[in-house]
Design an enzyme around this catalytic site. Structure first.
Site, short mmCIF file in Angstrom:
data_model
loop_
_atom_site.label_atom_id
_atom_site.label_comp_id
_atom_site.label_asym_id
_atom_site.label_seq_id
_atom_site.Cartn_x
_atom_site.Cartn_y
_atom_site.Cartn_z
N LYS A 195 0.75 -1.10 -0.12
CA LYS A 195 0.17 -0.05 -0.08
C LYS A 195 0.82 1.33 -0.08
O LYS A 195 0.67 2.01 -0.72
CB LYS A 195 -0.72 0.02 1.35
CG LYS A 195 -1.90 1.22 1.25
CD LYS A 195 -2.98 1.10 2.46
CE LYS A 195 -3.49 2.57 2.30
NZ LYS A 195 -4.56 2.52 3.43
N GLU A 201 10.64 -4.86 4.12
CA GLU A 201 10.74 -6.23 3.89
C GLU A 201 10.25 -6.13 2.39
O GLU A 201 11.05 -7.09 1.64
CB GLU A 201 9.79 -7.01 4.77
CG GLU A 201 10.11 -7.30 6.40
CD GLU A 201 9.37 -6.11 7.11
OE1 GLU A 201 9.06 -5.10 6.63
OE2 GLU A 201 9.13 -6.52 8.22
N GLY A 254 -4.81 -1.78 4.61
CA GLY A 254 -3.85 -3.11 4.21
C GLY A 254 -4.69 -4.14 4.41
O GLY A 254 -4.83 -4.88 3.56
N ARG A 255 -5.09 -4.47 5.77
CA ARG A 255 -5.83 -5.76 5.94
C ARG A 255 -7.21 -5.91 5.20
O ARG A 255 -8.07 -6.84 5.61
CB ARG A 255 -5.77 -5.89 7.47
CG ARG A 255 -6.53 -4.84 8.18
CD ARG A 255 -6.24 -5.06 9.67
NE ARG A 255 -6.67 -3.79 10.50
CZ ARG A 255 -5.79 -2.77 10.76
NH1 ARG A 255 -4.91 -2.72 10.25
NH2 ARG A 255 -6.37 -1.55 11.28
N GLU A 340 -5.10 -6.73 14.65
CA GLU A 340 -4.41 -5.50 14.18
C GLU A 340 -5.60 -4.41 14.21
O GLU A 340 -5.34 -3.18 14.41
CB GLU A 340 -4.00 -5.58 12.79
CG GLU A 340 -2.92 -4.34 12.53
CD GLU A 340 -2.10 -4.50 11.13
OE1 GLU A 340 -0.82 -4.84 11.32
OE2 GLU A 340 -2.99 -4.50 10.02
N HIS A 371 -6.50 -33.81 18.05
CA HIS A 371 -5.60 -34.53 18.36
C HIS A 371 -4.24 -34.03 19.03
O HIS A 371 -3.18 -34.54 19.20
CB HIS A 371 -5.16 -35.71 17.23
CG HIS A 371 -6.41 -36.37 16.80
ND1 HIS A 371 -6.56 -37.54 17.43
CD2 HIS A 371 -7.09 -36.12 15.76
CE1 HIS A 371 -7.77 -38.17 16.94
NE2 HIS A 371 -8.03 -37.21 16.08
N LYS A 489 9.12 -0.96 14.51
CA LYS A 489 10.01 -0.50 12.96
C LYS A 489 10.83 0.64 13.18
O LYS A 489 11.71 0.50 12.65
CB LYS A 489 8.47 0.02 11.93
CG LYS A 489 7.90 -1.01 11.31
CD LYS A 489 6.93 -0.50 10.44
CE LYS A 489 5.83 -1.37 10.14
NZ LYS A 489 4.59 -0.52 9.18
O1 F6P Z 1 3.06 -3.05 9.84
C1 F6P Z 1 1.82 -3.28 9.74
C2 F6P Z 1 1.36 -3.04 8.14
O2 F6P Z 1 1.18 -1.70 7.90
C3 F6P Z 1 -0.17 -3.67 7.77
O3 F6P Z 1 -1.31 -2.96 8.46
C4 F6P Z 1 0.09 -3.67 6.46
O4 F6P Z 1 -0.95 -4.78 5.73
C5 F6P Z 1 1.45 -4.17 6.22
O5 F6P Z 1 2.28 -3.62 7.22
C6 F6P Z 1 2.03 -4.14 4.84
O6 F6P Z 1 2.01 -2.50 4.48
P1 F6P Z 1 2.22 -2.15 3.12
O7 F6P Z 1 1.13 -2.43 2.26
O8 F6P Z 1 2.41 -0.59 3.13
O9 F6P Z 1 3.65 -2.67 2.47
#
Ligand code: F6P
Length: 516
Positions: A195, A201, A254-255, A340, A371, A489
């Site tokens: 987003k 990462e 994002g979620r 979240e 189990h 972060k």
């Molecule tokens: O660190 C949390 C977060 O902002 C989430 O809410 C989001 O889904 C994820 O990191 C990834 O963010 P982006 O889509 O901006 O890379």
């Protein structure tokens, strides 16, 4: 907390609900506490049955929670959500995921349709060979930019996959290496899903994926990248050609983003029809959520049960067990959605919350869980409400005995948690063996799908989005921000920059790892 809200909670606290065994003396209970959400399938109506009868909700509790919903202005907040108002007050943004499915402010729905059209054109052009032969897609994203595609592909790609998709989220290079090992660089596209287009990462993995293409003889690695983002200018700056940037609106969180261009790998692997069917299933739930009130609104009624167990019975966790291998990632998806969104300590106006917020969501698949961890559900000291999810139609083509055993086990677990019992034998000293007795009166709910196709998955996810929102309204919190993830972060960035000292433990760890 306003006086009408605290009075509603006080009235709820004063109630003393009966045991499940007593509640089931009412013959009308199952009908009263079950409901279906339906949509039109190819061969008539399809849907999901939501059976909440094995929870402690009764007339008094339902009426009490209806009063709480009114005091919390549930209807006004729902209208604000679906009307595209800036309901995410801390970030001064709307939360317009439903507009992606056709329910929302007219301009936002139109914008979503135009963006979907653009995405469909690119998906179909790729299928037709516009980017050469494409057999693999490495989808790079994290959190909401990865979990939705991973869940949808894990659930739906068993029957048919036009393109082999590998979702890579972790910065641990093992994850990207595994995708490289499974893909032919000459026929691989890279989707960079973010987003913000700044997540460390994702951007690090994306750069390494381009290096891999270059090192393996792909002459124009940048030409193999599709960007899925709400920051298209950043994607262009990073080097992605504008024609391969699929934007989505800033107002889609994002979620909540798999309905937007973040769903590109779903459409590429399964075809546009399945992606549209997922949107249509979600839309059926949106319409139910928009048009039903009080206890007849199934996500809201579910939130009543959630609040009862969390705030009035002190349950700290909720378990979700899918009796379907295809939904193996569903608990992980719900963990982000619920924890979240609602893992907060202040209300939307910044005051301390009036009680516990989101419980810890955990779970897995049945029958495996039976189990491994169900011992604690049946006889442990924690009270844990359990959600079961199953599909009447099997996903496998084996002898029907497999599916029959799967479903009977699912239903038997709910029945056993509720009824309890005694399997004790007379021991030599004449005492009953308490280790073999089950207290019962343990709540569960069952979501029974007619089938587990794209529309059903869309409906299941949308149901949980609205359940999460309804819980947030009853707790007066803003479910659409996530500042809690920022401090860690920032500290990682500070460590990477160097020149600062941290607490003695962190410093010693950095030194032991050769990072300081
Ligand atoms: O660190 C949390 C977060 O902002 C989430 O809410 C989001 O889904 C994820 O990191 C990834 O963010 P982006 O889509 O901006 O890379």
């Amino acid at each position: 907390m306003s006086s009408s809200i605290s009075a509603a909670w006080d009235r709820l606290r004063a109630l003393s609900p009966r045991s499940l065994r007593h509640l089931f003396e009412d013959d009308g209970r199952v009908a009263a506490l079950s409901g279906r959400i339906e949509w039109r399938g190819e061969e008539g109506p399809r849907g999901i049955l939501f059976d909440w009868s094995k929870t402690h909700l009764d007339d008094e509790l339902l009426a009490g929670f209806e009063a709480l919903a009114e005091a919390c202005d549930f209807k006004g907040k729902r209208a604000a959500l679906l009307g595209g108002e800036r309901i995410n007050v801390t970030e001064r943004r709307a939360a317009e995921h439903t507009a992606q499915r056709g329910v929302g402010a007219a301009t936002s729905v139109e914008e979503a349709e135009a963006l979907h059209e653009r995405m469909q054109l690119l998906v179909e052009a790729i299928h037709e060979g516009a980017l050469g032969e494409v057999r693999h897609l490495i989808h790079i994203g994290i959190g909401g930019s990865a979990l939705g595609p991973a869940l949808a592909l894990g659930t739906l790609s068993r029957d048919l996959s036009l393109v082999d998709v590998h979702v890579v989220s972790n910065i641990d290079g093992l994850s990207l290496e595994a995708a490289f090992a499974a893909c032919d660089p000459q026929t691989t596209l890279i989707a960079v899903a973010s987003k913000t287009f700044t997540t460390i990462e994702t951007m690090t993995n994306a750069a390494s994926a381009l290096d891999w293409l270059a090192q393996n003889g792909v002459s124009d690695p940048g030409g193999r990248v599709i960007a899925l983002t709400a920051s298209p200018e950043k994607a262009v700056e990073w080097g992605v050609d504008e024609t391969r940037v699929l934007p989505f609106p800033e107002s889609v969180g994002g979620r909540y983003s798999l309905w937007s261009s973040i769903g590109f790998p779903i459409a590429l692997a399964l075809g546009w029809d399945d992606f549209s069917a997922m949107l249509a299933g979600a839309r059926a739930v949106d319409e139910h959520f928009r048009d039903s009130d009080g206890r007849a609104n199934l996500p809201l009624r579910t939130a009543f049960a959630d609040q009862y167990y969390t705030r009035l019975r002190g349950c700290e966790t909720r378990a979700v067990f899918a009796y379907d291998e295809r939904l193996a990632l569903f608990p992980a998806y719900l963990q982000q959605l619920e924890m979240e969104s609602n893992g907060k300590s202040v209300t939307a106006d910044g005051s301390p919350v009036g009680g516990p917020t989101a419980p810890i969501t955990w779970g897995g698949v049945g029958t495996d869980g039976q189990h491994a961890v169900f011992q604690l559900l049946h006889q442990g000291t924690h009270l844990i409400p359990v959600d079961f999810i199953a599909s009447i139609a099997p996903g496998d083509a084996l002898d029907s005995a497999h599916h029959a055993i799967l479903l009977t086990n699912c239903f038997a677990q709910g029945a056993a948690l509720m009824a309890g019992g005694n399997m004790s034998v007379e021991s030599t000293n004449g005492k009953r063996d308490q280790a073999r007795s089950f207290p019962g009166d343990r709540p569960s709910a069952t979501m029974l799908c007619d089938d587990l196709d794209a529309a059903t998955l869309g409906a299941l996810i949308a149901f949980h989005e609205h359940r999460t929102f309804a819980n947030a309204v009853l707790m007066e919190i803003n479910p659409f921000d996530q500042f809690g993830v920022e401090l860690g972060k920032k500290m990682a960035n500070d460590i990477a920059k160097g020149g600062q000292t941290f607490d003695a433990s962190t410093q010693a760890l950095l030194e032991a790892a050769g990072l300081a």
